[in-house]
Design an enzyme around this catalytic site. Structure first.
Site, short mmCIF file in Angstrom:
data_model
loop_
_atom_site.label_atom_id
_atom_site.label_comp_id
_atom_site.label_asym_id
_atom_site.label_seq_id
_atom_site.Cartn_x
_atom_site.Cartn_y
_atom_site.Cartn_z
N GLY A 161 2.45 -13.04 -28.36
CA GLY A 161 2.87 -12.46 -27.07
C GLY A 161 2.18 -13.09 -25.87
O GLY A 161 2.11 -12.49 -24.81
N GLY A 171 -4.50 -12.19 -16.58
CA GLY A 171 -4.29 -11.09 -17.54
C GLY A 171 -5.23 -9.94 -17.26
O GLY A 171 -5.16 -9.31 -16.20
N LYS A 213 0.03 -18.92 -10.36
CA LYS A 213 -1.22 -18.16 -10.24
C LYS A 213 -2.13 -18.76 -9.18
O LYS A 213 -2.76 -18.02 -8.42
CB LYS A 213 -1.90 -18.09 -11.61
CG LYS A 213 -1.10 -17.22 -12.60
CD LYS A 213 -1.59 -17.40 -14.01
CE LYS A 213 -0.84 -16.49 -14.98
NZ LYS A 213 -1.04 -16.86 -16.39
N ILE A 223 -8.42 -9.97 -16.64
CA ILE A 223 -9.62 -10.25 -15.82
C ILE A 223 -9.42 -9.69 -14.42
O ILE A 223 -8.40 -9.98 -13.79
CB ILE A 223 -9.84 -11.77 -15.65
CG1 ILE A 223 -9.82 -12.49 -16.98
CG2 ILE A 223 -11.12 -12.05 -14.88
CD1 ILE A 223 -9.91 -14.00 -16.84
N GLU A 277 5.31 -17.36 -22.09
CA GLU A 277 6.43 -16.86 -21.28
C GLU A 277 7.71 -16.91 -22.12
O GLU A 277 7.77 -17.60 -23.14
CB GLU A 277 6.62 -17.75 -20.05
CG GLU A 277 5.44 -17.76 -19.11
CD GLU A 277 5.10 -16.37 -18.59
OE1 GLU A 277 5.91 -15.77 -17.89
OE2 GLU A 277 3.99 -15.88 -18.89
N GLU A 294 -2.74 -7.07 -9.63
CA GLU A 294 -3.95 -7.51 -10.34
C GLU A 294 -3.60 -8.22 -11.65
O GLU A 294 -4.27 -9.17 -12.06
CB GLU A 294 -4.85 -6.30 -10.63
CG GLU A 294 -6.18 -6.61 -11.27
CD GLU A 294 -7.07 -7.52 -10.42
OE1 GLU A 294 -7.57 -7.07 -9.39
OE2 GLU A 294 -7.24 -8.70 -10.80
N ASP A 311 3.43 -21.84 -14.77
CA ASP A 311 2.81 -20.52 -14.76
C ASP A 311 1.44 -20.59 -14.05
O ASP A 311 1.14 -19.76 -13.17
CB ASP A 311 2.65 -20.03 -16.22
CG ASP A 311 1.96 -18.68 -16.30
OD1 ASP A 311 2.61 -17.67 -16.00
OD2 ASP A 311 0.76 -18.64 -16.63
N GLY A 320 -1.48 -11.59 -23.07
CA GLY A 320 -1.35 -10.66 -24.19
C GLY A 320 -1.09 -9.26 -23.70
O GLY A 320 -1.35 -8.90 -22.55
N1 HSE Z 1 2.11 -16.93 -20.34
C1 HSE Z 1 0.99 -16.50 -19.60
C2 HSE Z 1 -0.26 -17.16 -20.13
C3 HSE Z 1 0.90 -15.00 -19.69
O1 HSE Z 1 -0.20 -17.71 -21.23
O2 HSE Z 1 -1.28 -17.20 -19.45
C4 HSE Z 1 -0.13 -14.36 -18.81
O3 HSE Z 1 0.14 -14.57 -17.45
#
Ligand code: HSE
Length: 415
Positions: A182, A129, A200, A131, A185, A124, A196, A298
């Site tokens: 934070g 993140g 997803k 959601i 990546e 999940e 990234d 985060g």
């Molecule tokens: N680096 C990713 C972002 C972290 O900024 O969405 C969360 O997957």
């Protein structure tokens, strides 16, 4: 009683431990049993951490501990996370993860291993993140054929674009702030160049359409070439520029997954989602449009999704509840983005701008010219009618052969 191990004590791993102990009592109630974290794996030393006694540098402490039945993999990257996850699942230990790179590249194999060993592989936290999107997609929306998924899937780039647009912060200052918070990546190129978000959309597409979609099959570009001029032109036509991951099923039955920056009309709710927030719109053929929004990156938002998976696994009593999709050896089910229809924002400079303008009208027909406060005398910007992208590119070639320079090209989102 279930004992948990956490792999990695970085941003997400330490957030998971913190979230778990912040709400342990209610988490255990929801899980219907006692839960505790027994080991945390990291090669670094954390002598001042309140969890220092749980830290180990030896993976076999976790693999060979029969008390551990749930593992949160918060390491990121394919290796060694892949080897660790595989051996844990083969021993019947369930794994929950935020590792989108691993799910996007090895998900189909790891899900099969989990099923064969009557345990779970859950992710999940890998998309959006905090959601909830994975569970809604394969459970709550199970009655639907998914027609389209469109979203802001990367918090770092949304944060950077927002800071650039609203505070005129430089790209690099905004990136550095995203790293401090934070969000980014380890190698932020993955955020900025769209990889990234591509991982997803692969995960969402695999779940929605039932076949593994690999990142190398997804046309991906990022935000590094977006300029403040592009942003100004976008605003002039009531749009916002966002990095959008999308996948839709076409009339020919194929799917079209892409990750690219896009002009998004301010009338679309996604255009107004700023900072680290992600927003994902899912269009089902029964339910219509459903939108999910929340903090997409985060420490604690991601930990929230990991702990939710831990609770689900704890409740599952060893039964495999894994979401599944098929392996995909040929890629005929994925359409080339070049064959899809889109409108395009194009920005051109030329020494003979009048001649170039006439050529643009000849080639593209009815375009919508854009303006901004100060426009150099040698440039024009416009939006094309919707046409096949391959044809747009051929016309761009013609314009360049005639001596003009195309310095901006951004798709216009149509949802
Ligand atoms: N680096 C990713 C972002 C972290 O900024 O969405 C969360 O997957």
């Amino acid at each position: 009683m279930s004992k948990i191990a956490v792999l990695g004590f970085g941003v997400v791993g330490s957030g998971t431990v913190e979230a778990f102990y912040t709400n342990r009592e209610s988490i255990c109630k929801k899980a219907g049993k006692e839960l505790d974290i027994k080991h945390v794996l990291d090669l670094r030393d954390f002598p001042d951490s309140p969890y220092a006694e749980k830290l180990t540098k030896d993976f076999s402490d976790i693999l060979n501990d029969d008390e551990i039945d749930i593992v949160a993999e918060c390491m990121g990257g394919v290796n060694p996370a892949y080897d660790f996850t595989k051996s844990l699942l083969q021993k019947g230990k369930s794994v929950v993860t935020s590792n989108k790179e691993l799910v996007a590249t090895k998900g189909v194999e790891l899900l099969a291993i989990a099923k064969a060993n009557n345990c779970n592989y859950m992710f999940e936290a890998s998309v959006g993140g905090g959601i909830p999107i994975i569970r809604p997609l394969h459970q709550c929306l199970a009655a639907n054929k998914i027609e389209e998924i469109v979203g802001i899937l990367n918090g770092t780039t949304n944060f950077i674009l927002t800071k650039m647009i609203k505070e005129q912060m430089s790209f690099y200052d905004a990136l550095s702030l995203a790293q401090q918070l934070g969000y980014a990546e380890k190698d932020p190129t993955a955020d900025i160049e769209g990889h990234d978000a591509s991982r997803k959309i692969c995960i969402l597409a695999s779940l929605a359409y039932g076949k593994h979609v690999y990142p190398e099959r997804v046309h991906t570009s990022g935000i590094s070439r977006i300029t403040l001029e592009d942003v100004e032109y976008a605003e002039s036509c009531n749009c916002s520029i966002k990095l959008i991951g999308s996948v839709k099923q076409l009339e020919n039955g194929k799917i079209l997954p892409v990750v690219r920056a896009a002009f998004v009309s301010r009338e679309c709710p996604i255009a107004n989602v700023d900072d680290v927030f992600n927003a994902i719109l899912v269009r089902g053929n029964i339910v219509g449009d459903v939108m999910f929004m929340g903090k997409g990156a985060g420490k604690l938002p991601t930990a929230s999704a990991i702990v939710a998976d831990i609770v689900d696994v704890a409740k599952s009593e060893g039964t495999s509840i894994s979401q599944v999709w098929e392996t995909s050896e040929d890629y005929n089910f994925i359409e080339s983005y070049k064959l899809a229809k889109t409108s395009m924002y194009i920005r051109i400079t030329s020494d003979d701008i009048l001649h170039t303008t006439e050529k643009v009208k000849d080639l593209f027909g009815e375009v919508k010219f854009l303006s901004k406060k100060i426009v150099a005398t040698n440039e024009i910007a416009f939006i094309t009618p919707a046409m096949i992208e391959k044809n747009i590119d051929e016309k761009i070639d013609d314009i360049e052969i005639a001596g003009a320079n195309v310095i901006g090209k951004i798709r216009v989102l149509d949802i």
